[in-house]
Design a protein around this motif. Structure first.
Motif, PDB file in Angstrom:
ATOM      1  N   SER A  43     -41.470  26.316 -17.147  1.00  0.00           N
ATOM      2  CA  SER A  43     -40.645  27.429 -17.635  1.00  0.00           C
ATOM      3  C   SER A  43     -41.271  28.129 -18.846  1.00  0.00           C
ATOM      4  CB  SER A  43     -39.253  26.915 -17.993  1.00  0.00           C
ATOM      5  OG  SER A  43     -39.332  26.094 -19.130  1.00  0.00           O
ATOM      6  N   SER A  44     -42.537  27.854 -19.138  1.00  0.00           N
ATOM      7  CA  SER A  44     -43.098  28.342 -20.399  1.00  0.00           C
ATOM      8  C   SER A  44     -43.551  29.794 -20.345  1.00  0.00           C
ATOM      9  CB  SER A  44     -44.268  27.458 -20.835  1.00  0.00           C
ATOM     10  OG  SER A  44     -45.300  27.537 -19.876  1.00  0.00           O
TER      11      SER A  44
ATOM     12  N   PRO B  98     -45.640  33.020 -20.560  1.00  0.00           N
ATOM     13  CA  PRO B  98     -46.888  33.281 -21.291  1.00  0.00           C
ATOM     14  C   PRO B  98     -46.947  32.598 -22.655  1.00  0.00           C
ATOM     15  CG  PRO B  98     -45.437  35.170 -21.437  1.00  0.00           C
ATOM     16  CD  PRO B  98     -44.708  34.143 -20.627  1.00  0.00           C
ATOM     17  N   LEU B  99     -45.996  31.680 -22.928  1.00  0.00           N
ATOM     18  CA  LEU B  99     -45.894  31.092 -24.278  1.00  0.00           C
ATOM     19  C   LEU B  99     -47.215  30.514 -24.778  1.00  0.00           C
ATOM     20  CD1 LEU B  99     -44.214  30.168 -26.720  1.00  0.00           C
ATOM     21  CD2 LEU B  99     -43.649  28.101 -25.453  1.00  0.00           C
ATOM     22  N   TYR B 100     -47.850  29.673 -23.929  1.00  0.00           N
ATOM     23  CA  TYR B 100     -49.044  28.981 -24.432  1.00  0.00           C
ATOM     24  C   TYR B 100     -50.235  29.925 -24.595  1.00  0.00           C
ATOM     25  CZ  TYR B 100     -46.320  24.772 -23.879  1.00  0.00           C
ATOM     26  OH  TYR B 100     -45.343  23.836 -24.022  1.00  0.00           O
TER      27      TYR B 100
ATOM     28  N   ASP C 292     -45.547  22.649 -17.707  1.00  0.00           N
ATOM     29  CA  ASP C 292     -44.308  23.104 -18.350  1.00  0.00           C
ATOM     30  C   ASP C 292     -43.881  24.394 -17.649  1.00  0.00           C
ATOM     31  OD1 ASP C 292     -42.259  23.746 -20.000  1.00  0.00           O
ATOM     32  OD2 ASP C 292     -43.443  23.913 -21.835  1.00  0.00           O
TER      33      ASP C 292
END
Lengths: 234, 309, 288
Positions: free
Chosen positions: C260-261, C263-265, C258
């Motif tokens: 474009s994520s 540091p989201l995960y 993914d």
């Protein structure tokens, strides 16, 4: 050796000890007697620099006012604290060695301390937190001795110990008393035990000294009354 | 006397749009938004010991809630702005099951992480305009000439409303419980204070106020972007303003905001130095004036001598 | 083979993350406070090295060593002069104090260096790779990983086999009692902050060698460091290593699946850990 004059000890707004004055000579043991909350521990903390204090505290004539706990420790004040306060993640040997951190030298070394408390030599590599209460108390006393102190402050060394174990600790202290020239202040709730282990006593009630005298031939009933605040002028 | 002065000051503030120029209006509005935000942050942090470094998440949520309510539900902006506050409060309520497992430092930084998550999710959402943001659909709800005065009055209402709300809360039984909890949780429990319910209430109220102030701020901007709305810079200002002014004091946000704007406008020609000055003031305040500017008054108040316990 | 590639890259990135967490973990463990300026210590340290290398023309190794020493001194001084004065049972004043320091440092960096991207040039090393049949790994990321592991081992050794380490552990156990052992707690705290700042600076320098930084890069590193120590388990040095590797893996896998994520995960991993295993991967049950 240690001279206390007009000493008051306080934590924030709360004053725990008022205007205490006494002296302890080298080789002498002074028992501090009093009920819970009478100010015994606060008095020791004031001498150590662990709480704020007013008045004069001199050690061999040197004023200790305003010095940090570390400086006083380096001058020769050592404490075996209430609750023993092991450094939990350190081994028994490390707990003892850290006591020598003051840089003071003298008769007390790892080997002389383990001679006094042989069990500590046996358990040298164990984490101190895994020891029994009595063994931890021995570590706490040994740790204080490692500093080769001039003044040894012993706070509730028998508290929470089984009678047999308490006896063992007190016997070691008796040996210390006859052999060393250390000035000792012993805080103890058990009046009989305190008197037996000391040369002089001092009785605190609600932060004030209400009775003092020589331990030999002391009137236990009078001390008992002072302890509970009966029939004494506060 | 005090009441008359307060009433006069309020009247003067309400009348400001009729004699001030646009620049003054914008500045006044900004000051009021910061005061509202600082009051909202001070409620859980200063009075309740629940310190958040993630309130910028609520500012962004409030702003975006306004824009979505206006565009998708066609709500009039005057309805959508308070509604945005409510939506923010509800969303804050939804994250408490995770956040309230944290205490002190972990809560503070955990809130920051949550705000980051919200920002990234917003940036990835086409529905919310992605990274480039979106315009305010409801801009036409208010005649153009009245836009700025309306935004100003909304900011004034939010700032005063937040102040009155905090004042009222702290005089109530609830305020006592909150302070008891901050000072000694165990003692507070023993007299029947339910810690999590009290904390939850102030946290959600604070989020709702913050969301509404965010909505007011982005109402006047007419455009919202995730980078601006979810900028940690908001929290920097709010925290500094409150520390300098006085945590846990009603006048703190006013005094802190005053110093902030004096520094910012005074050092306007010197880049970011006003932030350095602000940070230095906050650090100094913590060292020499832990109660903030608001505590200066106490120092000269000899009638209230400390009692020994 | 792409799986092996992702895992190797994730672990190597994780080594850098772990290094960001290491200094913060030390602070948490010994002083029980959070240093919000940790990210700025890292970025500030990197800028010190950049200043020495680019503006003063110092050789890279000298610039790095100079920056590390200066970072230690700055961390030591700030703790001694400022942070020690607000330390107590309540961790919040120290948190706010370091928050103030972080903003001061960040904006000083902006004023001194501007807001542009900067990096430390390490020459051909940056692009050198080792072919391992189907997968290839970069030499520099590998060096970085080895240095990170070595530092963990060194810190562990220092804490458990030296007198200074013993004193630091004792301070962590019972800060009120170390004074009675003749040690000034304030000095120990200052030394720990200095070491932490130097570790942060080294992480920041490696970040600047690996890619580029701006004065605003600190906040993200603070969050990474915080996530590393919470995921790994507080107060445990090896937990931080585990946390760093886990976070690195998650970031690299997420970036692959993914792109474009960002540091989201990693952030979501933190929340998941807080929900499912609040004591962290390596931690004991503890109140927080």
């Amino acid at each position: 050796m240690l001279k206390v004059d007009g000493l008051s000890a306080s934590y924030g707004d709360y004053t725990a000890v008022f205007d205490a004055r006494f002296e302890v000579a080298a080789g002498e043991t002074l028992a501090l007697i009093g009920a819970n909350g009478a100010g015994k521990t606060s008095l020791l903390h004031a001498i150590c620099g662990l709480c704020s204090a007013q008045g004069r505290i001199t050690l061999d004539g040197a004023d200790m006012h305003g010095l940090t706990a570390a400086k006083r420790a380096q001058l020769g004040v050592a404490l075996s604290p209430e609750g023993r306060r092991m450094f939990a993640s350190l081994s028994v040997q490390e707990n003892l060695e850290i006591g020598a951190n003051t840089g003071r030298t003298g008769p007390w070394t790892l080997s002389s301390v383990t001679k006094l408390f042989p069990i500590l030599g046996e358990f040298a590599d164990r984490p101190a937190r895994l020891l029994s209460g009595g063994q931890q108390q021995m570590v706490a006393i040994g740790r204080a001795l490692m500093a080769n102190p001039k003044v040894l402050l012993l706070d509730e060394v028998s508290l929470g110990l089984a009678p047999v174990v308490a006896q063992e600790v007190m016997q070691a202290l008796a040996k210390l008393r006859t052999e060393s020239g250390i000035a000792t202040i012993l805080v103890e709730q058990d009046i009989r035990r305190a008197i037996a282990a000391s040369d002089r006593f001092l009785c605190l009630l609600e932060g004030r000294v209400v009775l003092q005298g020589a331990s030999k031939g002391a009137d236990l009933d009078a001390i008992g009354r002072a302890y509970f605040g009966e029939g004494t002028a506060a | 006397m005090m009441r008359i002065l307060l009433a006069l000051a309020t009247a003067a503030l309400i009348a400001l749009p009729f004699f001030a120029d646009r620049g003054t209006m914008f500045l006044a509005m900004e000051i009021l938004v910061i005061i509202a935000l600082a009051q909202a942050w001070n409620l859980p942090a200063g009075y309740g010991g629940l310190l958040s470094l993630g309130h910028h998440g609520f500012i962004g949520l409030g702003g975006y809630a306004l824009y979505v309510l206006s565009r998708d539900l066609g709500l009039h902006v005057l309805v959508a702005i308070p509604a945005a506050g409510i939506v923010t409060g509800l969303l804050a309520l939804a994250i408490t099951p995770v956040l309230f497992r944290l205490r002190a430092v972990y809560f503070a930084v955990g809130m920051w992480v949550v705000a980051e998550i919200i920002r990234i999710l917003v940036m990835r959402s086409d529905w919310l305009g992605g990274a480039s943001g979106m315009p305010l659909a409801g801009a036409r709800d208010i005649p153009r000439a009245w836009m700025l005065p309306t935004a100003y009055w909304l900011a004034l209402a939010t700032a005063l409303g937040a102040t009155v709300l905090v004042w009222g809360l702290m005089r109530s039984d609830f305020g006592l419980r909150l302070k008891a909890l901050r000072d000694d949780e165990i003692a507070a429990r023993s007299i029947g204070v339910a810690p999590n319910r009290v904390r939850l209430t102030v946290f959600v109220l604070s989020a709702a106020m913050t969301g509404m102030a965010g909505a007011v701020s982005y109402f006047s901007a007419l455009f919202i972007t995730p980078l601006g709305a979810f900028d940690i810079g908001w929290v920097v200002i709010i925290v500094f303003v409150t520390i300098i002014g006085g945590m846990g004091r009603l006048s703190g946000p006013f005094l802190g905001a005053a110093l902030y704007f004096i520094l910012r406008e005074g050092l306007a020609d010197f880049g970011n130095w006003y932030l350095i000055a602000l940070g230095t003031s906050a650090v100094l305040a913590m060292l020499v004036l832990p109660g903030g500017l608001a505590s200066l008054g106490d120092r000269f108040n000899f009638s209230k001598t400390k009692e020994q316990s | 083979m792409i799986v092996v590639d992702v895992i190797l890259n994730g672990l190597m990135l994780g080594g850098l993350y772990a290094l960001f967490g290491l200094g913060l973990s030390l602070i948490f463990g010994v002083m029980k406070i959070a240093n919000i300026a940790h990210g700025e210590f890292a970025i500030g340290g990197a800028f010190l090295a950049i200043a020495a290398a680019i503006f003063l023309g110092a050789p890279l190794w000298l610039a790095v060593i100079g920056a590390l020493i200066l970072s230690f001194v700055i961390g030591f001084g700030l703790q001694l002069v400022l942070v020690n004065r607000v330390m107590g049972d309540d961790p919040v004043p120290a948190l706010l104090m370091t928050f103030g320091l972080s903003i001061i440092i960040q904006n000083l960096l902006v004023e001194l260096f501007g807001a542009d991207n900067r990096s430390l040039d390490i020459g051909p090393l940056a692009t050198a790779g080792i072919d391992l049949g189907p997968v290839s790994i970069g030499v520099f990321p590998l060096i970085l990983f080895v240095v990170a592991i070595a530092l963990f081992a060194a810190l562990h050794w220092m804490l458990h086999h030296t007198k200074a380490g013993r004193n630091i552990r004792a301070t962590s156990d019972d800060p009120d009692m170390v004074g009675m052992m003749g040690m000034e707690r304030a000095h120990i705290f200052a030394i720990v902050m200095g070491v932490s700042a130097a570790l942060a600076a080294l992480a920041g320098i490696m970040l600047a060698m690996r890619g580029s930084i701006t004065p605003f890069s600190g906040a993200e590193r603070l969050l990474i460091a915080f996530e590393v120590i919470v995921i790994g388990g507080l107060g445990s040095i090896w937990g931080s290593l585990l946390g760093g590797l886990a976070l690195g893996l998650v970031h690299v896998i997420a970036l692959r699946l993914d792109p474009s994520s960002g540091p989201l995960y990693g952030h979501l991993l933190l929340l998941a850990i807080l929900l499912l295993r609040p004591e962290g991967l390596a931690g004991r049950k503890a109140q927080r």
